[in-house]
Design a protein around this motif. Sequence first.
Motif, PDB file in Angstrom:
ATOM      1  N   LYS A   1       0.855  -1.189   0.000  1.00  0.00           N
ATOM      2  CA  LYS A   1       0.000   0.000   0.000  1.00  0.00           C
ATOM      3  C   LYS A   1       0.890   1.238   0.000  1.00  0.00           C
ATOM      4  CE  LYS A   1      -4.205   1.292   2.572  1.00  0.00           C
ATOM      5  NZ  LYS A   1      -4.844   0.834   3.833  1.00  0.00           N
TER       6      LYS A   1
ATOM      7  N   VAL B   1       0.155   0.182  13.167  1.00  0.00           N
ATOM      8  CA  VAL B   1      -1.266   0.478  13.394  1.00  0.00           C
ATOM      9  C   VAL B   1      -1.457   1.025  14.814  1.00  0.00           C
ATOM     10  CG1 VAL B   1      -3.570  -0.529  13.614  1.00  0.00           C
ATOM     11  CG2 VAL B   1      -2.079  -1.229  11.725  1.00  0.00           C
ATOM     12  N   GLU B   2      -0.799   0.391  15.777  1.00  0.00           N
ATOM     13  CA  GLU B   2      -0.930   0.867  17.164  1.00  0.00           C
ATOM     14  C   GLU B   2      -0.485   2.323  17.277  1.00  0.00           C
ATOM     15  OE1 GLU B   2       0.871  -1.743  20.120  1.00  0.00           O
ATOM     16  OE2 GLU B   2       0.116  -3.495  19.060  1.00  0.00           O
TER      17      GLU B   2
ATOM     18  N   LEU C   1      -3.095   4.656  15.349  1.00  0.00           N
ATOM     19  CA  LEU C   1      -4.440   4.770  15.930  1.00  0.00           C
ATOM     20  C   LEU C   1      -4.421   5.262  17.380  1.00  0.00           C
ATOM     21  CD1 LEU C   1      -6.352   1.648  14.522  1.00  0.00           C
ATOM     22  CD2 LEU C   1      -6.353   3.994  13.662  1.00  0.00           C
TER      23      LEU C   1
ATOM     24  N   GLU D   1     -11.223   7.496   4.791  1.00  0.00           N
ATOM     25  CA  GLU D   1     -10.374   6.717   3.897  1.00  0.00           C
ATOM     26  C   GLU D   1      -9.036   7.400   3.638  1.00  0.00           C
ATOM     27  OE1 GLU D   1     -10.778   3.694   2.959  1.00  0.00           O
ATOM     28  OE2 GLU D   1     -12.794   3.446   3.762  1.00  0.00           O
ATOM     29  N   SER D   2      -9.044   8.707   3.619  1.00  0.00           N
ATOM     30  CA  SER D   2      -7.781   9.422   3.418  1.00  0.00           C
ATOM     31  C   SER D   2      -6.963   9.449   4.700  1.00  0.00           C
ATOM     32  CB  SER D   2      -8.045  10.854   2.944  1.00  0.00           C
ATOM     33  OG  SER D   2      -8.614  10.834   1.659  1.00  0.00           O
TER      34      SER D   2
ATOM     35  N   LEU E   1      -6.962   7.148   7.004  1.00  0.00           N
ATOM     36  CA  LEU E   1      -6.448   5.819   7.317  1.00  0.00           C
ATOM     37  C   LEU E   1      -5.706   5.161   6.161  1.00  0.00           C
ATOM     38  CD1 LEU E   1      -9.295   4.411   9.595  1.00  0.00           C
ATOM     39  CD2 LEU E   1      -7.226   5.639  10.230  1.00  0.00           C
TER      40      LEU E   1
ATOM     41  N   LEU F   1      -2.576   3.271   7.116  1.00  0.00           N
ATOM     42  CA  LEU F   1      -2.532   1.927   7.687  1.00  0.00           C
ATOM     43  C   LEU F   1      -2.118   0.908   6.629  1.00  0.00           C
ATOM     44  CD1 LEU F   1      -5.731   1.952   9.939  1.00  0.00           C
ATOM     45  CD2 LEU F   1      -3.382   2.563  10.527  1.00  0.00           C
ATOM     46  N   PRO F   2      -1.402  -0.115   7.036  1.00  0.00           N
ATOM     47  CA  PRO F   2      -0.972  -1.136   6.076  1.00  0.00           C
ATOM     48  C   PRO F   2      -2.166  -1.923   5.563  1.00  0.00           C
ATOM     49  CG  PRO F   2      -0.502  -1.840   8.316  1.00  0.00           C
ATOM     50  CD  PRO F   2      -0.976  -0.432   8.414  1.00  0.00           C
ATOM     51  N   LEU F   3      -1.984  -2.618   4.427  1.00  0.00           N
ATOM     52  CA  LEU F   3      -3.071  -3.455   3.916  1.00  0.00           C
ATOM     53  C   LEU F   3      -3.353  -4.596   4.896  1.00  0.00           C
ATOM     54  CD1 LEU F   3      -4.961  -3.866   1.489  1.00  0.00           C
ATOM     55  CD2 LEU F   3      -3.203  -5.293   0.440  1.00  0.00           C
ATOM     56  N   THR F   4      -2.296  -5.187   5.456  1.00  0.00           N
ATOM     57  CA  THR F   4      -2.466  -6.318   6.373  1.00  0.00           C
ATOM     58  C   THR F   4      -1.589  -6.163   7.613  1.00  0.00           C
ATOM     59  OG1 THR F   4      -0.725  -7.537   5.219  1.00  0.00           O
ATOM     60  CG2 THR F   4      -2.981  -7.970   4.524  1.00  0.00           C
ATOM     61  N   SER F   5      -2.077  -6.701   8.727  1.00  0.00           N
ATOM     62  CA  SER F   5      -1.253  -6.654   9.945  1.00  0.00           C
ATOM     63  C   SER F   5      -1.642  -7.795  10.877  1.00  0.00           C
ATOM     64  CB  SER F   5      -1.408  -5.314  10.641  1.00  0.00           C
ATOM     65  OG  SER F   5      -2.727  -5.177  11.081  1.00  0.00           O
TER      66      SER F   5
END
Lengths: 427, 427
Positions: free
Chosen positions: A175, A367-368, A371, A389-390, A392, A395-399
């Motif tokens: 991302k 993410v921690e 957020l 959406e902008s 966030l 944030l990575p695609l997956t975690s």
Amino acid sequence: MTTTTLFAVTRRRCVGAVPALRSTRTVSTSSRNPPRWKNWAFTGRCVAMSVTCGLLGAGAATVGIVAMDSHTVGHVTFDSLAPLVSWTLNKQDPIQCREENNTAAQDESVRVSGRITESSPMRLRMEQFIKEKQQEICKALEDIDGNKFRVDSWKRPEGGEGISCILQDGNVFEKAGVNISVVYGKLPPAAVAAMRENHKGLEATDEPLPFFAAGISLVVHPHNPMAPTVHLNYRYFEIENQDGTPRAWWFGGGSDLTPSYLFDEDAIHFHKTMKNACDKHDRRYYPDFKKWCDKYFYIKHRQETRGVGGIFFDDLEDKTPDELFSFIRSCANAFLPSYLPLIERRKDMSYTPDEKIFQQVRRGRYVEFNLVYDRGTQFGLNTPGARVESILMSLPLTSRWEYMHVPKLGSREERLMEVLRKPKAWV
Amino acid sequence: MTTTTLFAVTRRRCVGAVPALRSTRTVSTSSRNPPRWKNWAFTGRCVAMSVTCGLLGAGAATVGIVAMDSHTVGHVTFDSLAPLVSWTLNKQDPIQCREENNTAAQDESVRVSGRITESSPMRLRMEQFIKEKQQEICKALEDIDGNKFRVDSWKRPEGGEGISCILQDGNVFEKAGVNISVVYGKLPPAAVAAMRENHKGLEATDEPLPFFAAGISLVVHPHNPMAPTVHLNYRYFEIENQDGTPRAWWFGGGSDLTPSYLFDEDAIHFHKTMKNACDKHDRRYYPDFKKWCDKYFYIKHRQETRGVGGIFFDDLEDKTPDELFSFIRSCANAFLPSYLPLIERRKDMSYTPDEKIFQQVRRGRYVEFNLVYDRGTQFGLNTPGARVESILMSLPLTSRWEYMHVPKLGSREERLMEVLRKPKAWV
């Protein structure tokens, strides 16, 4: 839709000129989220911005406005400011920026003329610079990935816009997001008063003052666990007198690197490149801003930094606007040289499934931080009508969150954790 | 380690009796994170608890103590209270609970005698109940999964303990955590004063008062996207006079369901089971607590609830302690009947890769709620020395953030989103 749609969104590929005044998709956030500025609290340094053209916080860096509601304390950031501008067009709470903010109208006439020069207002020079920079960076990342960015842009006649470019699940990048925003608005006297703490030269006022804010923000998460995540944000803020002349102004920003697998030479290259950019302007900048970066990107509950740092600064007004704009340009221009060699070196390296898992665990920490601690994200998410959406996109695609994940003694993973717990001097 | 290790951690399988007073692994958080109560701010309802035996917030539900530092406003929750108790054993800030909290010593002598009956203090009855419940639930989940829980437990002679049971990456469950905590401590007069807002009968004090807190908390994330996530938390709080008699007390808790794919019959079964448990005690409870649940588990920036709700309540003191303990037991006893039929029905259903992706996106929303809004998590993460792993056991093993993820018109995913945006009356 209960409100008149006064502006629109364009989606296109991020090549060529930045889109302007196109109308292919309407924005409906304005109808769902009317502004609720009146409910905001004012206290100490923390100021609710009862601005006529709202700002949106996001991502991972800050600007010299502090804002809060009952749950949030934060600087305003500039990833995708523009969506919030839509609030001002809500029929339930009509505010007309053009009439109130002469600067916006003045700047628009210069924009239309197409003549932005070194003697133009800093607002327009910064805007032009971040738009060019956004395109240049997107182009460079597209060349590496082989895929194009998705582009969502907003434009409003009154003088604010935002462009979000996102490349998701590409060949190289999990991302990547590159956002710019430009906003005009009004600051209430209480907000101005609070800003005087960090800007002694800013005179008090008993009437709202026009302000301008523009910034670029970027986060890149590569697929390969050997390739580091990177973040960048540069921004300019200005408060004007009623006649449009600047009453106060400052720059902020920075860039920091977040590897899952630490290659010392990568961290050294990144820091050296940022140091060189800083040293051309002031030899105190790099050491000061490196420390500031380690302090800001700190995950308190983990007792570790988010990554291996870089530079971070805010409220910068210690030189002339021209000198600091030159500094900001040096920093932003240093981004591709600081990062591209790393991604080229690491993007095709082999890795094990366990290494991918460790990257995912580190993504969880990212993410921690974003957020829980990032003031811009907190501000943005607590802002009614924010374009989530902008905000966030950082944030990575997956975690991944593993209970009691502890790296093996003597492992590369453990080495990284040591560095994150005790930031190193890289240059 | 710079402090004397006064207690220890046990790791074993969660079968048979709850571990007590074992010593196989030392806890070092006490040495790294000395208490910093003195820096905490007191304001309004928000009270820094300068307690002698600290509490740790975590997970997704709350207790009737409100606490804050400069960034946090939150109720205290009870996932893994015990680690914080370790602060009190730090040599730099020595506090001896046994000497200060007579209740702890009294209760310990009853515990040692092994005679906990219906006439014992509610503290001991609640403690016994949540420990039994933890084992019963872990056993039931192990039977479904085929794997055993990892158990980390803390015990301190002064009278506090916590047990975290985690089953990660099992056959059925991606991550399941069942925590209990029991803590004794002292509340400063300002904390007591703040609590009087929600507990009118609580008399003011000019000296610290002993308190007791015990709770069970649970989060289960199954692998199969058709199987819903579930959360539960029940807790008892008591403030005592110096002679150990209760001065004020209350219960709190609830349970809520978070499906990625909505089967109406599952939501109806879950709510019906909770309603039946409530109706036996008070017919107002279910409708009131259902509304409270929808309100609490709300992701403001997404304008959607975390899931399809259930019940949530706090500061409950409207009946006798015996009556409310009976209510709490009914609720906690309803957990397995409310959830097991759903997991049995869904755990082996087939699903597509796209459905797995949507589950991961919903997991991302779960993370957003827990990290951004949950008061217990915020309090815990802002508490120096908190056992982060227990606080964040509520996070899923894996999650996903897609830019502009929009379910297709008429899809099951869109149906879920509609329900999350406008909570339904399920029974």
